[in-house]
Write a protein that holds these residues in place. Sequence first.
Motif, PDB file in Angstrom:
ATOM      1  N   SER A  60       0.639  -1.108  -0.095  1.00 52.29           N
ATOM      2  CA  SER A  60      -0.138   0.128  -0.404  1.00 52.29           C
ATOM      3  C   SER A  60       0.976   1.241   0.136  1.00 52.29           C
ATOM      4  N   THR A  69      -3.004   1.850  -8.218  1.00 51.30           N
ATOM      5  CA  THR A  69      -4.537   1.494  -7.312  1.00 51.30           C
ATOM      6  C   THR A  69      -3.158   0.232  -6.854  1.00 51.30           C
ATOM      7  N   TRP A 116     -11.661  -3.194  -6.775  1.00 47.56           N
ATOM      8  CA  TRP A 116     -12.525  -4.028  -6.013  1.00 47.56           C
ATOM      9  C   TRP A 116     -11.965  -4.874  -5.616  1.00 47.56           C
ATOM     10  N   HIS A 133      -4.417   7.733   1.984  1.00 50.25           N
ATOM     11  CA  HIS A 133      -4.155   7.617   0.119  1.00 50.25           C
ATOM     12  C   HIS A 133      -3.884   9.525  -0.123  1.00 50.25           C
ATOM     13  N   GLU A 138     -11.450   7.355  -2.521  1.00 51.45           N
ATOM     14  CA  GLU A 138     -12.517   7.157  -1.450  1.00 51.45           C
ATOM     15  C   GLU A 138     -12.805   6.259  -1.282  1.00 51.45           C
ATOM     16  N   GLU A 139     -13.016   5.608  -0.156  1.00 51.41           N
ATOM     17  CA  GLU A 139     -12.795   3.371   0.049  1.00 51.41           C
ATOM     18  C   GLU A 139     -14.728   3.204   0.634  1.00 51.41           C
ATOM     19  N   TYR A 140     -15.312   2.436  -0.166  1.00 53.89           N
ATOM     20  CA  TYR A 140     -16.625   1.867   0.217  1.00 53.89           C
ATOM     21  C   TYR A 140     -16.134   0.234   0.960  1.00 53.89           C
ATOM     22  N   TYR A 166     -18.694   4.187   3.666  1.00 49.00           N
ATOM     23  CA  TYR A 166     -18.464   4.732   3.159  1.00 49.00           C
ATOM     24  C   TYR A 166     -17.284   5.715   3.551  1.00 49.00           C
ATOM     25  N   ALA A 169     -10.072   8.646   2.578  1.00 47.34           N
ATOM     26  CA  ALA A 169      -9.482   7.410   2.731  1.00 47.34           C
ATOM     27  C   ALA A 169      -8.350   8.689   3.070  1.00 47.34           C
ATOM     28  N   LEU A 187     -13.603  -3.872  -0.587  1.00 48.20           N
ATOM     29  CA  LEU A 187     -13.247  -3.088  -0.152  1.00 48.20           C
ATOM     30  C   LEU A 187     -13.504  -2.514  -1.664  1.00 48.20           C
ATOM     31  N   ILE A 189     -11.496   0.748  -3.089  1.00 50.83           N
ATOM     32  CA  ILE A 189     -11.357   1.712  -3.595  1.00 50.83           C
ATOM     33  C   ILE A 189     -11.130   3.255  -4.600  1.00 50.83           C
ATOM     34  N   ASP A 190     -11.673   4.284  -4.570  1.00 52.31           N
ATOM     35  CA  ASP A 190     -11.919   4.941  -5.559  1.00 52.31           C
ATOM     36  C   ASP A 190     -11.554   5.838  -6.237  1.00 52.31           C
TER      37      ASP A 190
END
Length: 196
Positions: A60, A69, A116, A133, A138-140, A166, A169, A187, A189-190
């Motif tokens: 990461s 990503t 994803w 980040h 954004e993370e969901y 949501y 991040a 998870l 990550i957008d």
Amino acid sequence: MSALDPADSSQLSVLAEEIRHFRKKNHFSLEQLAEASGVSRSMISKIERCETIPSTVILSKLAEALGVTFSQLMAPAVEREIVHIPAARQPILRDEESGFLRRCISPVLPGRGIDWVLNTLPPEADTGNFVAHRRGVEEYIFVLRGRMRVSIGDQRVNLNQGDSLYFQADADHSFLNLGKTPCEYFLVIDTAKVRS
């Protein structure tokens, strides 16, 4: 240390090649990437030579420093709009220390900003700290089974099976399994806002 699962030297080679590719694309020397990521030069060198497998936390940090990503480091990009990825070809990373399992289920498509991942945390295990980040990421999360605690900066949120979350991040974050059975969660990550 972590182990790719299933034990596949070709997956380790892909990871090494992608880190080297993105490092060179960013015009980073090993020293510059070490400074930007907080990962030692010797560790990065060993990863690029397929001599060691990084933990999810190290990956990461490298992904963040390289502006990509997690999935982009785990699989080479493809050009098609319709992509079928059989289960056997989905990159899986297992952290040997915690048993944390991370399966990349999204294709790596140029220009896309979605990562994803299906994660499985063993009973009472945690992921370790993921570095913040860039602003706009954004993370969901959606919990498939089990219970977990999400730590975002100094905030804590407990999630049960079926719960979703949501968050922006751009703060350090980590995940802890609160139960005595595995916790499985999606998870997403957008990074689309960062790219636009």
